[in-house]
Design an enzyme around this catalytic site. Structure first.
Site: not given
Length: 456
Positions: A233, A236, A258, A356
């Site tokens: 995703g 950091g 995603e 998700g």
């Protein structure tokens, strides 16, 4: 890439040529707002795709009529007129993922919908929205508009079901390569009204990686083989993982995810991520959302090395598993000693959403030679500055279990890796204690038998 065929018949679809249709559909924000009726459920694209050009006009219309609508979206900006406190009696808002929404929830008109991200279209359609208001990029030479950065927040199934679709054509939204099943395109002939806008979309600059992120990322990089298809995703940690993959000399990685962020761009530029060994969409980085800054948009704009797909396509565990060696990387807020993962709530208070995570946990483990990784810092400091462990004997009362213990495989902190798959509850607890912050290991060990006795 072969262009799709328009499905929906918009208000001007009877006119020949998309340019004539476009001119016939152009209208003002005030006129477009009149297409929304009091009592409607309305799907609205979120975040950088929020239709600001209609937002204020619709709020004013509701105030003048004393009408009430239901909004369906996610990642609503905090500066939207429709969700301003003074309009709380006029708008009921539902979202299956919270960001700024967690701050708006105290108004009493903002509600969380427990649903996987791949089911975004299903839950919206279940609310039977009569109208949808979305933002798109300007049409290409064939009249196709890209739903762009956050367009997956209103999946195409919702647009095809809605009686009325208002499109804000924003000249600042980039277009991305898309096509085939789950495409992210919308044709001019499918719209009922078009409002033009030039408001610059919100950018999300990369979050710098900290030292703890880098330590966690180093362990994660060791688990990713050459040729893997990765999912990660933002934030950091994701940026640190990207740095570690480069440093480790990884090769021929692929991407289905995603969210495509700036770190994906960097991995592609460095040749680490080339999608050469993928089974689905070979040669292309696939994602539903583009969340980053203008550098990412300029790199990905109409770039055939990308393919933007709707969220039901990217996050379907069955489709995820069609790629070999999928490695999914997801964050957690806390985990208990049996492996129950909370990634979305602070006690009973909704903080983010299921997202998700479980879809990727399952899809990656169903993949041939795949792996699922849950990553979290071992500890945090509370508001009083007191150090607290994120590995706990039991989840606090009211906490949400995002991923059940039966599905958890690898757990990674800055202190190492715990493989929980098919381990007994005792083995799991010991493995998790070994990667907890050293200040809490003795306490967790003392609580071990009591905790397991309660949860068994």
């Amino acid at each position: 890439m072969t262009l799709p065929t328009p499905v929906r018949k918009g208000r001007a679809s009877g006119l020949s040529g998309w340019r004539r249709q476009y001119e016939a559909l152009r209208t003002t924000a005030v006129q477009a707002a009149e297409w929304i009726r009091p009592g409607d459920a309305v799907a609205v694209s979120g975040s950088a795709n929020w239709p600001y050009a209609v937002d204020g006009a619709l709020a004013e219309r509701l105030r003048s009529l004393a009408g009430r609508i239901e909004l369906l979206s996610l990642y609503a900006p905090l500066d939207t007129a429709l969700l301003a406190p003074e309009n709380a009696d006029l708008v009921s808002y539902q979202a299956n993922f919270f960001s700024g929404e967690r701050l708006l929830a105290k108004q009493g008109n903002v509600w969380y919908v427990p649903a996987h991200l791949s089911a975004t279209g299903d839950w919206m359609c279940a609310r039977q929205p009569r109208a949808a208001v979305i933002a798109c990029s300007p049409p290409d030479e064939n009249g196709w508009m890209c739903r762009s950065l956050w367009g997956a927040s209103v999946p195409r199934a919702v647009l095809e079901q809605a009686e009325t679709v208002v499109v804000v054509v924003n000249s600042g939204l980039p277009s991305f390569s898309s096509g085939g099943e789950g495409h992210m395109l919308f044709h001019v002939s499918e719209a009922d009204a078009i409002v033009e806008d030039s408001r610059p979309p919100a950018e999300h600059p990369p979050v710098p990686a900290g030292e703890t992120d880098r330590r966690i990322a180093a362990y994660i990089a060791e688990l990713i083989p050459d040729g893997a298809c990765v999912q990660f995703g933002l934030g950091g940690l994701a940026n640190a993982v990207g740095e570690c993959l480069v440093d480790a000399g990884k090769r021929d990685l692929g991407l289905q995810t995603e969210v495509i962020g700036n770190c994906v761009m960097e991995l592609m530029k460095k040749g680490v991520l080339n999608n050469s060994r993928k089974q689905t969409c070979p040669g292309q980085s696939v994602g539903a959302y583009f969340i980053g800054d203008k550098r990412l948009w300029d790199f990905a704009r109409d770039n055939p090395a990308f393919c933007q797909k709707d969220i039901h396509w990217t996050n379907d565990p069955r489709r995820i598993a069609q790629n070999d060696r999928v490695v999914s990387i997801n964050n957690a807020m806390e985990i208990d000693l049996t492996g129950q993962v909370n990634a979305e709530s602070v006690g009973p208070r909704q903080y983010s959403g299921t997202g998700g995570q479980l879809e990727w946990v399952l899809g990656s483990q169903w993949s041939k030679d795949g792996k699922s990784i849950i990553a979290l810092r071992s500890s945090y400091r509370d508001k009083a500055g007191v150090l607290r462990s994120k590995i706990v004997p039991q989840l606090p009362p009211g906490s949400t279990v995002t991923t059940p213990r039966t599905c958890v495989q690898y757990v990674v902190t800055e202190y190492g890796v715990a493989d929980l798959k098919y381990k007994s509850v005792l083995e799991r607890a010991r493995a998790l204690i070994a990667i907890a912050h050293p200040d809490f290991r003795a306490e967790l060990s003392r609580n071990l038998l009591a905790s397991l006795g309660t949860l068994l």
